[in-house]
Write an enzyme that holds these catalytic residues in place. Structure first.
Site, short mmCIF file in Angstrom:
data_model
loop_
_atom_site.label_atom_id
_atom_site.label_comp_id
_atom_site.label_asym_id
_atom_site.label_seq_id
_atom_site.Cartn_x
_atom_site.Cartn_y
_atom_site.Cartn_z
N ASN A 30 0.83 -1.22 0.00
CA ASN A 30 0.00 0.00 0.00
C ASN A 30 0.86 1.27 0.00
O ASN A 30 1.93 1.31 0.62
CB ASN A 30 -1.02 0.00 1.14
CG ASN A 30 -0.46 -0.33 2.50
OD1 ASN A 30 0.59 -0.94 2.62
ND2 ASN A 30 -1.18 0.07 3.53
N VAL A 31 0.37 2.27 -0.71
CA VAL A 31 1.06 3.55 -0.84
C VAL A 31 0.05 4.64 -0.51
O VAL A 31 -0.88 4.89 -1.29
CB VAL A 31 1.62 3.73 -2.28
CG1 VAL A 31 2.30 5.09 -2.41
CG2 VAL A 31 2.59 2.60 -2.63
N GLU A 32 0.22 5.24 0.67
CA GLU A 32 -0.76 6.22 1.13
C GLU A 32 -0.46 7.61 0.59
O GLU A 32 0.54 7.83 -0.09
CB GLU A 32 -0.80 6.19 2.67
CG GLU A 32 -1.24 4.83 3.16
CD GLU A 32 -1.45 4.73 4.66
OE1 GLU A 32 -0.94 5.59 5.40
OE2 GLU A 32 -2.13 3.76 5.08
N CYS A 48 -4.17 0.88 -2.38
CA CYS A 48 -4.05 -0.38 -1.64
C CYS A 48 -2.93 -1.24 -2.23
O CYS A 48 -2.50 -1.03 -3.37
CB CYS A 48 -5.36 -1.16 -1.71
SG CYS A 48 -6.66 -0.56 -0.63
N GLU A 95 -3.16 -4.10 -3.36
CA GLU A 95 -3.65 -4.80 -4.56
C GLU A 95 -3.54 -3.91 -5.80
O GLU A 95 -3.32 -4.42 -6.91
CB GLU A 95 -5.11 -5.22 -4.36
CG GLU A 95 -5.31 -6.25 -3.24
CD GLU A 95 -5.53 -5.64 -1.87
OE1 GLU A 95 -5.11 -4.49 -1.64
OE2 GLU A 95 -6.14 -6.32 -1.02
N CYS A 97 -10.08 -5.58 0.33
CA CYS A 97 -11.27 -4.73 0.44
C CYS A 97 -12.12 -4.89 -0.83
O CYS A 97 -11.68 -5.47 -1.82
CB CYS A 97 -10.87 -3.27 0.66
SG CYS A 97 -10.24 -2.44 -0.80
N CYS A 117 -10.73 -3.66 -4.10
CA CYS A 117 -9.60 -4.46 -4.57
C CYS A 117 -10.05 -5.82 -5.10
O CYS A 117 -9.40 -6.39 -5.98
CB CYS A 117 -8.56 -4.59 -3.48
SG CYS A 117 -7.73 -3.01 -3.25
N1 THU Z 1 -5.35 -1.64 2.56
C1 THU Z 1 -4.83 -2.35 1.54
O1 THU Z 1 -3.69 -2.10 1.11
N2 THU Z 1 -5.56 -3.37 0.99
C2 THU Z 1 -6.80 -3.73 1.42
O2 THU Z 1 -7.42 -4.62 0.83
C3 THU Z 1 -7.38 -3.10 2.61
C4 THU Z 1 -6.69 -1.88 3.09
C5 THU Z 1 -4.58 -0.53 3.13
C6 THU Z 1 -5.05 0.85 2.76
C7 THU Z 1 -4.49 1.69 3.89
O3 THU Z 1 -3.19 2.12 3.53
C8 THU Z 1 -4.40 0.74 5.07
O4 THU Z 1 -4.60 -0.57 4.54
C9 THU Z 1 -5.44 0.99 6.15
O5 THU Z 1 -6.71 1.02 5.60
#
Ligand code: THU
Length: 126
Positions: free
Chosen positions: A42-44, A53, A55, A86, A89
């Protein structure tokens, strides 16, 4: 299918997450039909809702490394615990699924069709 190896690859990918806001790294790994393992983390973003996410990162890596279809998928948190992708994704993964694609989930191995039943997909667009 070597699920332990896939989970290890996902855990290793989580080390590359950019998570200054949630502090919740996620790693994803998938086996392609032609035997590659593709990964993502994940890259915020400071604009929180724009977060990518793990994915998202994985499907980009898939396409940029030669494309193809996903046969098996696993996603973990920074501690290596299995996570459920999620909803958004699941849709991303559905686009690139191989027939019978399987996912390791919190309730065991499931097919893509089980985790995203009656999905909208490329076939709907003719
Ligand atoms: N996140 C994912 O990378 N994939 C998912 O399927 C669920 C959530 C990440 C997004 C965010 O950076 C962190 O989890 C908290 O929500």
């Amino acid at each position: 299918m070597d699920w332990a190896a896939l989970q290890d690859a996902a855990r290793a990918a989580s080390a590359h997450a950019y998570v200054p806001y949630s502090k919740y790294p996620v790693g994803a790994a998938a086996l392609t039909e032609d035997g590659r393992i593709v990964t993502g983390a994940n890259v915020e973003n400071a604009s929180y809702g724009l977060t990518l996410c793990a994915e998202c990162s994985l499907v980009s890596a898939l396409h940029m490394s030669g494309g193809g279809r996903l046969m098996a998928f696993s996603c973990v948190d920074g501690a290596g615990n299995i996570l459920m992708p999620c909803g958004r994704c699941r849709q991303l993964l559905h686009e690139f699924r191989a027939p019978g694609m399987q996912l390791m989930t919190i309730s065991g191995i499931k097919t893509m069709d089980e985790v995203l039943p009656d999905a909208f997909g490329p076939e709907n667009l003719g």
